[in-house]
Design a protein around this motif. Sequence first.
Motif, PDB file in Angstrom:
ATOM      1  N   SER A 128     -14.660 -26.247 -28.243  1.00 28.41           N
ATOM      2  CA  SER A 128     -16.005 -26.415 -27.703  1.00 28.41           C
ATOM      3  C   SER A 128     -15.990 -26.958 -26.276  1.00 28.41           C
ATOM      4  O   SER A 128     -15.258 -27.882 -25.956  1.00 28.41           O
ATOM      5  CB  SER A 128     -16.807 -27.373 -28.593  1.00 28.41           C
ATOM      6  OG  SER A 128     -18.101 -27.541 -28.064  1.00 28.41           O
ATOM      7  N   ASN A 172     -18.587 -17.955 -32.506  1.00 29.96           N
ATOM      8  CA  ASN A 172     -18.799 -18.163 -31.077  1.00 29.96           C
ATOM      9  C   ASN A 172     -17.942 -17.211 -30.257  1.00 29.96           C
ATOM     10  O   ASN A 172     -18.397 -16.682 -29.247  1.00 29.96           O
ATOM     11  CB  ASN A 172     -18.529 -19.622 -30.702  1.00 29.96           C
ATOM     12  CG  ASN A 172     -19.704 -20.516 -31.013  1.00 29.96           C
ATOM     13  OD1 ASN A 172     -20.610 -20.679 -30.204  1.00 29.96           O
ATOM     14  ND2 ASN A 172     -19.732 -21.080 -32.215  1.00 29.96           N
ATOM     15  N   GLN A 195     -20.800 -18.583 -25.506  1.00 30.69           N
ATOM     16  CA  GLN A 195     -20.714 -19.392 -24.293  1.00 30.69           C
ATOM     17  C   GLN A 195     -20.825 -18.547 -23.026  1.00 30.69           C
ATOM     18  O   GLN A 195     -21.229 -19.055 -21.990  1.00 30.69           O
ATOM     19  CB  GLN A 195     -19.414 -20.207 -24.280  1.00 30.69           C
ATOM     20  CG  GLN A 195     -19.388 -21.317 -25.311  1.00 30.69           C
ATOM     21  CD  GLN A 195     -19.281 -20.833 -26.751  1.00 30.69           C
ATOM     22  OE1 GLN A 195     -18.592 -19.861 -27.036  1.00 30.69           O
ATOM     23  NE2 GLN A 195     -19.979 -21.496 -27.647  1.00 30.69           N
ATOM     24  N   LEU A 202     -22.887 -24.313 -28.390  1.00 33.74           N
ATOM     25  CA  LEU A 202     -21.980 -24.079 -29.504  1.00 33.74           C
ATOM     26  C   LEU A 202     -22.840 -23.727 -30.708  1.00 33.74           C
ATOM     27  O   LEU A 202     -23.538 -24.591 -31.247  1.00 33.74           O
ATOM     28  CB  LEU A 202     -21.140 -25.322 -29.813  1.00 33.74           C
ATOM     29  CG  LEU A 202     -20.182 -25.175 -30.992  1.00 33.74           C
ATOM     30  CD1 LEU A 202     -19.023 -24.244 -30.633  1.00 33.74           C
ATOM     31  CD2 LEU A 202     -19.668 -26.528 -31.435  1.00 33.74           C
TER      32      LEU A 202
END
Length: 143
Positions: A35, A75, A81, A88
Amino acid sequence: MESAKILQNILPCFRIDSHKGAASQEDIRLLENFSGIQVPEDYLDLVQVMTEVEILVNSKNYVRIWGPLRCIEMNEAYQIQKYISNSLAIGDDEGGKALIPITGKQGYGLYITGFGDLDADSAEFIAPTLHSFFVDGVGVNTV
């Protein structure tokens, strides 16, 4: 532990229909390293108790809170992102929308947006935190 408070005080409009066991510390460490933002504490506390939690909301719709490895997988798969910086995704509504803690139009909080329309500007605010959603009912009619 905040998750215990969430689970012990979850509102009657929510029903946990299924879940898997707790995340390992190694899985949590992998997510924290993956993350680009600080992983929300109430999420981390929750996944230390259970993961892949499927919760029925108002006997109508589901939300699912993913485990750490599923967070990484989703993700990466949706390049979240790339489209929403400083984010996240931590779950979904089982209907094509992601649950993402971000700073959006209403400040920082839990937002929902379509996987096909990953844009912070079009994301809909749900609640300030997972705790406020599940325990205080903030945003319960949004999902």
